[in-house]
Design a protein around this motif. Structure first.
Motif, PDB file in Angstrom:
ATOM      1  N   LEU A  44       0.828  -1.208   0.000  1.00  0.00           N
ATOM      2  CA  LEU A  44       0.000   0.000   0.000  1.00  0.00           C
ATOM      3  C   LEU A  44       0.864   1.260   0.000  1.00  0.00           C
ATOM      4  O   LEU A  44       0.576   2.223  -0.708  1.00  0.00           O
ATOM      5  N   LEU A  47       2.046   2.036  -3.453  1.00  0.00           N
ATOM      6  CA  LEU A  47       0.962   2.585  -4.287  1.00  0.00           C
ATOM      7  C   LEU A  47       0.740   4.066  -3.980  1.00  0.00           C
ATOM      8  O   LEU A  47       0.423   4.852  -4.870  1.00  0.00           O
ATOM      9  N   ARG A  48       0.900   4.393  -2.705  1.00  0.00           N
ATOM     10  CA  ARG A  48       0.588   5.770  -2.301  1.00  0.00           C
ATOM     11  C   ARG A  48       1.564   6.787  -2.869  1.00  0.00           C
ATOM     12  O   ARG A  48       1.195   7.935  -3.087  1.00  0.00           O
ATOM     13  N   PRO A  51       2.220   7.618  -8.027  1.00  0.00           N
ATOM     14  CA  PRO A  51       1.896   8.645  -9.034  1.00  0.00           C
ATOM     15  C   PRO A  51       2.832   9.853  -8.960  1.00  0.00           C
ATOM     16  O   PRO A  51       3.229  10.401  -9.997  1.00  0.00           O
TER      17      PRO A  51
ATOM     18  N   HIS B 143     -10.199  10.915   2.843  1.00  0.00           N
ATOM     19  CA  HIS B 143      -9.883   9.525   3.170  1.00  0.00           C
ATOM     20  C   HIS B 143     -10.241   9.239   4.632  1.00  0.00           C
ATOM     21  O   HIS B 143     -10.915   8.255   4.939  1.00  0.00           O
ATOM     22  N   LEU B 182      -8.366   4.272  -0.228  1.00  0.00           N
ATOM     23  CA  LEU B 182      -6.973   3.847   0.011  1.00  0.00           C
ATOM     24  C   LEU B 182      -6.035   5.032   0.218  1.00  0.00           C
ATOM     25  O   LEU B 182      -4.856   4.847   0.464  1.00  0.00           O
ATOM     26  N   ASN B 183      -6.560   6.232   0.086  1.00  0.00           N
ATOM     27  CA  ASN B 183      -5.742   7.442   0.128  1.00  0.00           C
ATOM     28  C   ASN B 183      -4.666   7.440  -0.952  1.00  0.00           C
ATOM     29  O   ASN B 183      -3.482   7.638  -0.686  1.00  0.00           O
ATOM     30  N   LEU B 184      -5.098   7.212  -2.167  1.00  0.00           N
ATOM     31  CA  LEU B 184      -4.196   7.253  -3.318  1.00  0.00           C
ATOM     32  C   LEU B 184      -4.423   8.552  -4.082  1.00  0.00           C
ATOM     33  O   LEU B 184      -5.512   9.123  -4.054  1.00  0.00           O
TER      34      LEU B 184
END
Lengths: 513, 513
Positions: A44, A47-48, A51, B143, B182-184
């Protein structure tokens, strides 16, 4: 699985467009699959940040860790970002703990640090600690002090290195140490039939134990093969590489116990026995651990009886450590200051023999030459203990070899591990009859084999499979129930042995005297 | 992988002895391997309780969860211990959130609970929230409020059921919802070229999101196929089973958008378009969500013009929900109260037509019959919006079918999902020309297909593989760029259509009038 358990892979990716709307994760996963030959998984936290790290260049470094089954993306860096890539090997000894900070990019240990196991405050020996831990809240206490101290020492070892750069822990210890470390039930460890809670620990996250490092850092705890054959020994086998060889070797680890393994890629037979404390210098009044000021080498000229010593760090002597004791016994024997049965011969050098607390003692260092102004000596009784220990060690080796129908000549290598492993002089160990009289080049010092095993693990992701194979191939031989042990021991309580034909080179040396 | 993602297995093990000194973990792992056909992995918390649960009987229940690759032991119970075995399916809608508490032993949903998405405070529509979340600290705010509310509602749903019994979460939402959850990073979701941070989320632990339940509980977040095709739709496909059929079906999900998928086990073609709000009753002044007091059924006798309504919960009417709007339009049309072009015909029933804010309105419920003492009505303009929406829906279906060379007759099933999915009367939807004029038994209401998909996931561990296959097989068709869409739409803006030959059954009904 080739290469280390941590990898950093530089990726250059096509930019997304209306014709290529793959999610960032899918874009990176597909490219990593090409590199790894299998699809990685994503944590996770990776992923955070993806970007942000990905844009605008669509070049980045992926940092992956292997958990024994899959590669996991643990972190991402920009392609121009530079951050160490670290793992930590830990030898959690019941007395001392050693940390090895491993740099995956340099492929070497960059920092080493050792400290006392804080559990010692709860008992010098393991059994006392086990008794104490019979109540769950006390076991948790032992667990917590271990983890708290470990976390503090790791932080201190890291110093200014970013915590984020530490991505993998590999820790080994004997079975009790592993159980305390994980806060697992220990009550059945030391009660018949001696059952551990766990043998194989599936890969954990370091954060589950509250250890510092990257928040997704992995933690591997070495498995054990029962209450009396711990992860430290499996790490030792891994470090020796004996489990991969065609030829048969023996691994000797002398800690508080003597643990011995014989075997090769097809079989491994292990045993353990009480042989240790005296050999480590532990029971000697003037004994000490291998630390600055410890006498690690002794030479006595057989003719002039002149005594030479060498200390660790070349400081003034404070005491004798394991390798010094073995040297001393061998040199006294060859110089005729102690006879075959372990009796001192004071008439050979009267000025060096004294009575201490009603016992005959040999003074190795006089009071005015020592660091503390006190003499450094060994008593006849102490030397008898050392002889019992060396005799036990030799007998263990003999029984183990016999039980698989081998003689010492069939053994290609003797790997010597343990706290004195770096320093022991095999020739001296052979002279006193502790190790068999084989060509000296067959003895290979391993130093702290357990600690080295944790580093081997970090270096080689194949260790997961190798450890599983080692566990499958490993048989444990209960030495206590072997009747031949006591029969064989008797002969080994002489210097070097009642049967001198077993020690032809020592016999030759004695004749030269 | 057959069966649900959680299993409870009763084990009876041989007691350890000096001849069988396997560690507790090894003893259990070997037996579980026999049951599962593959070795499971052990979580740390399972290891910690194992020795205690195992003794003295050496009978226990192992509770395992599947993460898509491996079975993990999450918990152990004594063989006589009884604890529910629960999973939670979550449909994280942008407006409402629905929780499904699934009992793995009863194999059914035992509790259901829905609540408003707290993100609404940051904007009714998703785009407003996305703009708000452009700054990381604000995204974290969205989130956190989502997770905090969700955790509270889950605790309330569990009530007195032990948290320890909740072992698996499966959550779906549109792509934005998953990212907030997911806080993405969401900034690239709604900017060309519309790239999500993640498509496939590897199985997480619920504790990573701070959600209540067993400390080792798994959390699966449904994947997406781009910014505009979210996990809610993939869950809908999973719930429909269309991806497993030989025959070709269509899945229609009307939420804020109309999302449609056509396909079978070999291919899936999806698209989306603006068709929704009016059909949900959203834009009507007297519109409301499907809740007690909402008019869900309308019947108008074509001869006597007598009006009958049915409300949810049989309460006094408060407003009209989606299925009521469709019924009302169809019934007004068949009764001649609205013409083919959507023009009201007030002369047919003058006492029911009034002017409201300068617009002609049909009063469905008079003020003295409603719950709030106000009339419930629809205006001509509102009905035109409904007709535009139904026309868009029909056109989307037409374009989608044409693009794969199919006619509506080739479609074996039309699965109708969405918030009105349980209630829509297909006959009425066909009458207004929203759905094609095929035999009525081809329409299958799915209710909340997204929520059902999360329950299907919990029930069938094979969903991991099925979702991967769905993603592989799924193509997304950009409706906005299809020139035929606007051409085809024109005909569909009539009731039911300019080309009555497309609606033979409706034509027959109109003739009977």
């Amino acid at each position: 699985m080739e290469g280390p358990v941590i990898r950093e892979i530089l990726l250059e990716l096509p930019s997304p467009s209306l014709d290529d709307q793959r999610a960032d994760e899918a874009r990176v996963r597909q490219e990593l699959t090409r590199h790894l030959g299998e699809p990685p998984l994503f944590t996770l936290s990776a992923l955070r940040i993806l970007p942000e790290v990905l844009r605008p260049a669509f070049r980045l470094k992926a940092r992956l860790g292997f958990d024994g089954f899959h590669w996991w993306v643990l972190d991402f860096l920009r392609s121009d970002e530079d951050l160490p890539l670290l793992g930590l090997g830990i030898d959690l000894g019941s007395t001392g703990v050693v940390l090895y900070l491993y740099d995956f990019r340099k492929a070497e240990v960059i920092r080493k640090h050792s400290f006392k196991n804080p559990q010692i405050a709860y008992g010098e020996d393991i059994l006392t600690r086990l008794h104490y831990a019979d109540k769950p809240e006390r076991r948790r206490e032992l667990h917590q002090i271990t983890l708290k101290t470990l976390a503090r020492e790791v932080r201190s070892l890291l110093g200014r290195l970013p915590r984020r750069s530490l991505l993998y822990y590999a820790i080994c210890g004997n079975t009790t140490m592993s159980h305390f470390f994980l806060n697992l039930e220990t009550r059945h460890l030391y009660r018949e039939p001696y059952i551990p809670a766990v043998s194989w620990v599936d890969t954990l996250k370091a954060r589950e134990l509250g250890l510092p490092g990257h928040e997704e850092a992995f933690l591997f705890v070495f498995p054990n093969r029962g209450s009396y054959f711990g992860g430290d020994l499996l790490a030792g086998i891994l470090a020796s590489g004996m489990h991969r060889r065609e030829e048969i070797s023996i691994l000797i680890d002398v800690g508080t116990n003597a643990e011995v393994v014989v075997g090769n890629k097809d079989f491994l037979l292990a045993t353990a026995g009480a042989a240790g404390p005296a050999l480590e210098g532990g029971i000697l009044r003037c004994g000490m651990q291998a630390a600055p000021g410890a006498i690690e080498r002794v030479r006595i000229d057989p003719q002039s009886l002149e005594i030479q010593i060498k200390t660790i760090g070349d400081e003034k002597p404070r005491g004798i450590c394991g390798s010094g004791v073995i040297d001393l016994l061998a040199q006294m024997f060859v110089a005729g200051l102690i006879d075959q049965r372990g009796k001192f011969v004071p008439e050979r050098l009267p000025e060096r023999f004294r009575e201490v607390e009603g016992e005959l003692a040999f003074v190795l260092v006089l009071e005015d030459e020592s660091a503390h102004g006190k003499p450094i000596y060994v008593t006849e009784g102490e030397m008898k203990s050392v002889i019992r220990s060396k005799g036990a060690m030799y007998t263990i080796l003999t029984v183990l070899c016999q039980s698989v129908g081998l003689s010492f000549e069939d053994i290609s290598h003797f790997f010597i591990a343990g706290s004195f492993g770096n320093y022991i002089d095999p020739e001296m160990a052979v002279t006193i009859g502790m190790l068999p009289d084989v060509p000296l080049d067959r003895f290979v010092p391993l130093g702290n084999a357990a600690g080295k095993g944790t580093v081997v693990f970090l270096k080689e992701a194949s260790s997961f499979e190798e450890l599983k194979r080692i566990l499958e191939n490993l048989t444990y031989l209960e030495m206590n129930v072997r009747t031949e042990f006591m029969n064989l021991l008797t002969g080994a309580l002489f210097l070097p042995h009642t049967d001198l034909s077993l020690f032809p080179n020592v016999a030759r040396k004695l004749k030269l005297r």
